[in-house]
Design a protein around this motif. Sequence first.
Motif, mmCIF file in Angstrom:
data_model
loop_
_atom_site.group_PDB
_atom_site.id
_atom_site.type_symbol
_atom_site.label_atom_id
_atom_site.label_comp_id
_atom_site.label_asym_id
_atom_site.label_seq_id
_atom_site.Cartn_x
_atom_site.Cartn_y
_atom_site.Cartn_z
ATOM 1 N N ASP A 134 0.821 -1.207 0.000
ATOM 2 C CA ASP A 134 0.000 0.000 0.000
ATOM 3 C C ASP A 134 0.858 1.260 0.000
ATOM 4 O O ASP A 134 1.678 1.450 0.898
ATOM 5 N N GLY A 135 0.676 2.102 -1.011
ATOM 6 C CA GLY A 135 1.403 3.361 -1.050
ATOM 7 C C GLY A 135 2.754 3.281 -1.714
ATOM 8 O O GLY A 135 3.422 4.304 -1.875
ATOM 9 N N THR A 136 3.164 2.082 -2.122
ATOM 10 C CA THR A 136 4.462 1.900 -2.768
ATOM 11 C C THR A 136 4.287 1.234 -4.125
ATOM 12 O O THR A 136 4.590 1.803 -5.160
ATOM 13 N N LEU A 137 3.784 0.016 -4.107
ATOM 14 C CA LEU A 137 3.533 -0.719 -5.341
ATOM 15 C C LEU A 137 2.155 -0.382 -5.899
ATOM 16 O O LEU A 137 1.986 -0.168 -7.100
ATOM 17 N N ILE A 138 1.178 -0.326 -5.003
ATOM 18 C CA ILE A 138 -0.220 -0.157 -5.409
ATOM 19 C C ILE A 138 -0.852 1.029 -4.687
ATOM 20 O O ILE A 138 -0.640 1.228 -3.491
ATOM 21 N N ASP A 139 -1.636 1.791 -5.427
ATOM 22 C CA ASP A 139 -2.410 2.882 -4.844
ATOM 23 C C ASP A 139 -3.756 2.322 -4.405
ATOM 24 O O ASP A 139 -4.689 2.193 -5.207
ATOM 25 N N THR A 140 -3.852 1.964 -3.133
ATOM 26 C CA THR A 140 -5.069 1.370 -2.582
ATOM 27 C C THR A 140 -5.949 2.392 -1.876
ATOM 28 O O THR A 140 -7.054 2.060 -1.436
ATOM 29 N N ALA A 141 -5.484 3.630 -1.786
ATOM 30 C CA ALA A 141 -6.238 4.653 -1.063
ATOM 31 C C ALA A 141 -7.648 4.874 -1.606
ATOM 32 O O ALA A 141 -8.578 5.078 -0.817
ATOM 33 N N PRO A 142 -7.874 4.842 -2.935
ATOM 34 C CA PRO A 142 -9.245 5.052 -3.420
ATOM 35 C C PRO A 142 -10.242 4.031 -2.870
ATOM 36 O O PRO A 142 -11.370 4.384 -2.520
ATOM 37 N N LEU A 184 -13.404 -6.387 2.158
ATOM 38 C CA LEU A 184 -13.252 -7.667 1.459
ATOM 39 C C LEU A 184 -14.010 -7.685 0.137
ATOM 40 O O LEU A 184 -13.590 -8.353 -0.813
ATOM 41 N N SER A 185 -15.112 -6.976 0.064
ATOM 42 C CA SER A 185 -15.902 -6.959 -1.169
ATOM 43 C C SER A 185 -15.573 -5.756 -2.052
ATOM 44 O O SER A 185 -16.198 -5.567 -3.100
ATOM 45 N N HIS A 186 -14.586 -4.958 -1.620
ATOM 46 C CA HIS A 186 -14.303 -3.710 -2.337
ATOM 47 C C HIS A 186 -12.820 -3.504 -2.579
ATOM 48 O O HIS A 186 -12.403 -2.472 -3.096
ATOM 49 N N LEU A 187 -12.006 -4.508 -2.247
ATOM 50 C CA LEU A 187 -10.564 -4.231 -2.166
ATOM 51 C C LEU A 187 -9.842 -4.110 -3.502
ATOM 52 O O LEU A 187 -8.701 -3.668 -3.544
ATOM 53 N N ASP A 188 -10.469 -4.509 -4.599
ATOM 54 C CA ASP A 188 -9.776 -4.359 -5.877
ATOM 55 C C ASP A 188 -10.627 -3.640 -6.918
ATOM 56 O O ASP A 188 -10.414 -3.779 -8.117
ATOM 57 N N LYS A 189 -11.587 -2.845 -6.465
ATOM 58 C CA LYS A 189 -12.452 -2.124 -7.398
ATOM 59 C C LYS A 189 -11.771 -0.892 -7.983
ATOM 60 O O LYS A 189 -11.930 -0.579 -9.163
ATOM 61 N N GLU A 190 -11.017 -0.179 -7.161
ATOM 62 C CA GLU A 190 -10.399 1.067 -7.620
ATOM 63 C C GLU A 190 -8.881 1.090 -7.433
ATOM 64 O O GLU A 190 -8.215 2.007 -7.927
ATOM 65 N N SER A 191 -8.304 0.120 -6.737
ATOM 66 C CA SER A 191 -6.863 0.097 -6.523
ATOM 67 C C SER A 191 -6.142 -0.117 -7.852
ATOM 68 O O SER A 191 -6.627 -0.827 -8.733
ATOM 69 N N LYS A 192 -4.965 0.490 -7.969
ATOM 70 C CA LYS A 192 -4.217 0.408 -9.224
ATOM 71 C C LYS A 192 -2.726 0.555 -8.945
ATOM 72 O O LYS A 192 -2.319 1.070 -7.904
ATOM 73 N N PRO A 236 -2.519 -8.222 5.974
ATOM 74 C CA PRO A 236 -2.756 -9.667 6.080
ATOM 75 C C PRO A 236 -2.968 -10.325 4.717
ATOM 76 O O PRO A 236 -3.430 -9.696 3.760
ATOM 77 N N GLU A 237 -2.629 -11.594 4.639
ATOM 78 C CA GLU A 237 -2.717 -12.350 3.384
ATOM 79 C C GLU A 237 -4.143 -12.347 2.812
ATOM 80 O O GLU A 237 -4.336 -12.319 1.595
ATOM 81 N N LEU A 238 -5.138 -12.370 3.694
ATOM 82 C CA LEU A 238 -6.539 -12.384 3.283
ATOM 83 C C LEU A 238 -6.873 -11.242 2.335
ATOM 84 O O LEU A 238 -7.714 -11.389 1.434
ATOM 85 N N TYR A 239 -6.212 -10.099 2.514
ATOM 86 C CA TYR A 239 -6.473 -8.920 1.689
ATOM 87 C C TYR A 239 -5.400 -8.719 0.620
ATOM 88 O O TYR A 239 -5.688 -8.169 -0.451
ATOM 89 N N THR A 240 -4.183 -9.148 0.898
ATOM 90 C CA THR A 240 -3.080 -8.942 -0.038
ATOM 91 C C THR A 240 -3.250 -9.747 -1.318
ATOM 92 O O THR A 240 -3.108 -9.212 -2.433
ATOM 93 N N ILE A 241 -3.546 -11.021 -1.185
ATOM 94 C CA ILE A 241 -3.617 -11.902 -2.352
ATOM 95 C C ILE A 241 -4.696 -11.461 -3.351
ATOM 96 O O ILE A 241 -4.427 -11.370 -4.562
ATOM 97 N N PRO A 242 -5.921 -11.145 -2.908
ATOM 98 C CA PRO A 242 -6.924 -10.701 -3.877
ATOM 99 C C PRO A 242 -6.556 -9.417 -4.610
ATOM 100 O O PRO A 242 -6.888 -9.258 -5.793
ATOM 101 N N VAL A 243 -5.901 -8.498 -3.926
ATOM 102 C CA VAL A 243 -5.498 -7.246 -4.575
ATOM 103 C C VAL A 243 -4.483 -7.532 -5.680
ATOM 104 O O VAL A 243 -4.611 -7.049 -6.813
ATOM 105 N N LEU A 244 -3.476 -8.330 -5.375
ATOM 106 C CA LEU A 244 -2.457 -8.666 -6.376
ATOM 107 C C LEU A 244 -3.057 -9.465 -7.523
ATOM 108 O O LEU A 244 -2.708 -9.262 -8.690
ATOM 109 N N ARG A 245 -3.984 -10.358 -7.196
ATOM 110 C CA ARG A 245 -4.642 -11.150 -8.238
ATOM 111 C C ARG A 245 -5.504 -10.258 -9.123
ATOM 112 O O ARG A 245 -5.501 -10.398 -10.349
ATOM 113 N N GLY A 246 -6.220 -9.334 -8.505
ATOM 114 C CA GLY A 246 -7.089 -8.446 -9.268
ATOM 115 C C GLY A 246 -6.328 -7.570 -10.239
ATOM 116 O O GLY A 246 -6.855 -7.196 -11.299
ATOM 117 N N LEU A 247 -5.083 -7.249 -9.919
ATOM 118 C CA LEU A 247 -4.264 -6.414 -10.793
ATOM 119 C C LEU A 247 -3.452 -7.237 -11.790
ATOM 120 O O LEU A 247 -2.706 -6.686 -12.594
#
Length: 227
Positions: free
Chosen positions: A13-21, A81-89, A115-126
């Motif tokens: 967060d804040g380095t590789l991926i912009d998850t703030a949105p 959990l239901s919103h973690l890869d909608k706007e992150s880039k 935590p892995e629960l949130y990290t893996i879906p974000v990376l997969r979504g991108l």
Amino acid sequence: MNHLSASVLFDLDGTLIDTAPDFHAVINLLLKEEGLPEVSYEFLRQHVSNGARAMIAASFELAEGDERFTRLHKRMLEIYLSHLDKESKLFPGIADTLVWLNDNKIPWGVVTNKPELYTIPVLRGLGIIDQAQSIICPDHVENRKPHPEPLFLACKQLDKIPEHSVYVGDHVRDIEAGNRAGMVTIGASYGYLNDGEDPISWQADHYIECATELKPLLQSIYKDIAS
């Protein structure tokens, strides 16, 4: 520096991926549920790197000991959990950097306090999860950053030498962890800085103000394989 023994590791967060949105949207959904006014993106952004608890504390003006805190924190994570890869880039310039690393066979990975629960879906979504050759979350270690244990574990998984590797992060704990691991550290001042924070105080080896500066910097560090 011998690139054959090197790797590049990123905070998430804040380095590789912009998850703030996504975090901004989630917090405002939660505030709406509670009948409270929304917070601005600029306000929320400066609290993202400090984690979900910090975002709850700031947005709801609550101390962690408040009886409502645990309920709100739990509900925030449910919404996330239901919103973690909608706007992150990916930050601009990161995709080019990853292509360069892959083309030059420099393995890269992610070391995060998320935590892995949130990290893996974000990376997969991108669409980059299969490129990351190591993904270290708090679930995998006894000590999270700023302890160097997660970075040592990532280098072990990559079979690379910490002293020949780079860690990129946007928080003082990232740079402290990287310095304690003996790695080359890069402070990403484009990330989620706290209000009034001076990244120079982190004592990183290098700093970048925009992610587009990362590839040229890495090319300089690994100049024997710069394209």
